[in-house]
Design an enzyme around this catalytic site. Structure first.
Site, PDB file in Angstrom:
ATOM      1  N   LYS A 189       0.832  -1.211   0.000  1.00  0.00           N
ATOM      2  CA  LYS A 189       0.000   0.000   0.000  1.00  0.00           C
ATOM      3  C   LYS A 189       0.860   1.252   0.000  1.00  0.00           C
ATOM      4  CE  LYS A 189      -2.404   1.886   3.799  1.00  0.00           C
ATOM      5  NZ  LYS A 189      -3.436   1.786   4.838  1.00  0.00           N
TER       6      LYS A 189
ATOM      7  N   ARG B 205       0.201   5.376   0.436  1.00  0.00           N
ATOM      8  CA  ARG B 205      -0.830   6.394   0.677  1.00  0.00           C
ATOM      9  C   ARG B 205      -0.598   7.578  -0.247  1.00  0.00           C
ATOM     10  NH1 ARG B 205      -5.027   7.229   3.425  1.00  0.00           N
ATOM     11  NH2 ARG B 205      -4.926   5.336   4.679  1.00  0.00           N
TER      12      ARG B 205
HETATM   13  C1  R5P Z   1      -2.831   2.750   8.509  1.00  0.00           C
HETATM   14  O1  R5P Z   1      -1.663   2.691   8.864  1.00  0.00           O
HETATM   15  C2  R5P Z   1      -3.885   1.999   9.210  1.00  0.00           C
HETATM   16  O2  R5P Z   1      -3.431   0.731   9.572  1.00  0.00           O
HETATM   17  C3  R5P Z   1      -5.154   1.867   8.369  1.00  0.00           C
HETATM   18  O3  R5P Z   1      -4.853   1.111   7.222  1.00  0.00           O
HETATM   19  C4  R5P Z   1      -5.685   3.210   7.985  1.00  0.00           C
HETATM   20  O4  R5P Z   1      -5.865   4.012   9.110  1.00  0.00           O
HETATM   21  C5  R5P Z   1      -6.996   3.056   7.244  1.00  0.00           C
HETATM   22  O5  R5P Z   1      -7.440   4.326   6.880  1.00  0.00           O
HETATM   23  P1  R5P Z   1      -8.462   4.534   5.704  1.00  0.00           P
HETATM   24  O6  R5P Z   1      -9.690   3.723   6.009  1.00  0.00           O
HETATM   25  O7  R5P Z   1      -8.742   6.014   5.730  1.00  0.00           O
HETATM   26  O8  R5P Z   1      -7.793   4.128   4.442  1.00  0.00           O
END
Ligand code: R5P
Length: 295
Positions: free
Chosen positions: A195, A197
């Site tokens: 993943k 971001r």
């Molecule tokens: C990130 O490090 C967390 O483990 C979650 O994957 C994240 O907080 C998920 O956020 P969202 O639903 O906004 O993608």
């Protein structure tokens, strides 16, 4: 048959307490521990400050407080309840704090930022003998806090999804430990996605060479917030031929609008009751009760 002898059972004189939110989980843990909730008065002063009073004599009792220190008011309320229980005579306080607000800011991402995670967890740990947190975002912030324990409710996930998934995936490499524990409990394969971001709401997901074709896949994460991670992971897995994609997480921080979008794109979305939502169907009360008994 071994019968519990009243005089030697360590949780015989145990009571439970809850705050104004998350009463469902507190009630479920109370039932699992066969303990009765303490009668409390919690209200607001006219100026907005909170007032907390324990209405019972708790001399010599062990009290298990179950309340997520969620948002500013929940953090303050948790700490006030701890103080009130102590003043009512509780001999030992075990605080179960399933979701602790501010725990995602676990380091300086930019110069000069406040690092909130250790501040509040440490503060809450001073008001009790043991603090149990659930699936904290970065367990490294708990280092040096001797009376704090992090619980990953993997057995509760496994019980919930048993018989419905034949592959467990972590949405990123950092989430692999949680996913692996669930996969081991279920006796199925486990892998992780890659993943990146892109913004607060969007991520890019790359699948590894894992074969998902025709499989029922459970993605397991700590938090669903905007739902961007689950949504994109589900999209990619469906493109690769997954038969079903389930999105499971410990903490559900989504808005109703984001949840509805997720539900339209996944075969199931479910979280625990660390924060009460309408999809809080993963029951972790038995697992939490076991941890409390083991202290
Ligand atoms: C990130 O490090 C967390 O483990 C979650 O994957 C994240 O907080 C998920 O956020 P969202 O639903 O906004 O993608």
């Amino acid at each position: 048959m071994i019968l519990r002898e009243k005089s030697i059972c360590p949780w015989d004189k145990m009571r439970t307490a809850s705050g104004t939110t998350g009463k469902g989980l507190a009630q479920a843990v109370s039932e699992a521990l066969e303990a009765k909730l303490v009668d409390m008065e919690i209200r607001m002063f006219p100026d907005g400050d909170q007032y907390v009073r324990t209405k019972e004599d708790l001399k010599g009792e062990t009290v298990v407080l179950v309340q997520s220190p969620f948002q500013d008011s929940g953090i303050v309320q948790h700490r006030l309840i701890q103080d009130s229980l102590k003043r009512a005579g509780a001999e030992k306080i075990i605080s179960v704090a399933p979701y602790v607000s501010y725990s995602r800011q676990d380091k300086n991402f930019k110069q000069g930022e406040a690092v909130s995670a250790p501040i509040f967890i440490e503060w809450l740990s001073h008001g009790c003998d043991h603090l149990i947190v659930v699936d904290i975002h970065n367990p490294a912030v708990l280092e040096k806090m001797e009376n704090v324990r992090n619980v990953i409710p993997h057995r509760s996930f496994a019980r919930f999804i048993e018989g419905r998934a034949d592959l467990v995936l972590a949405p990123d490499k950092g989430a692999i430990k949680r996913a692996k524990s669930v996969a081991e409990d279920l006796g199925v394969e486990c892998d992780y996605l890659e993943k990146t971001r892109l913004s607060d709401r969007s991520v890019e997901i790359k699948t590894s060479d894992v074969d998902v074709s025709g499989k029922k896949v459970a993605i397991i994460d700590d938090i669903i917030s905007t739902g961007g991670t689950m949504m994109e992971a589900s999209r990619q897995l469906k493109l690769l031929g997954a038969e079903k994609v389930y999105g499971l997480a410990t903490h559900g921080m989504f808005t109703e609008e984001d949840l509805e979008k997720l539900e339209m794109n996944m075969d199931l979305v479910s979280v625990t009751r660390s924060i009460e939502t309408r999809v809080s169907d993963i029951d972790m009360s038995l697992e939490l009760a076991d941890v409390v008994r083991g202290l």
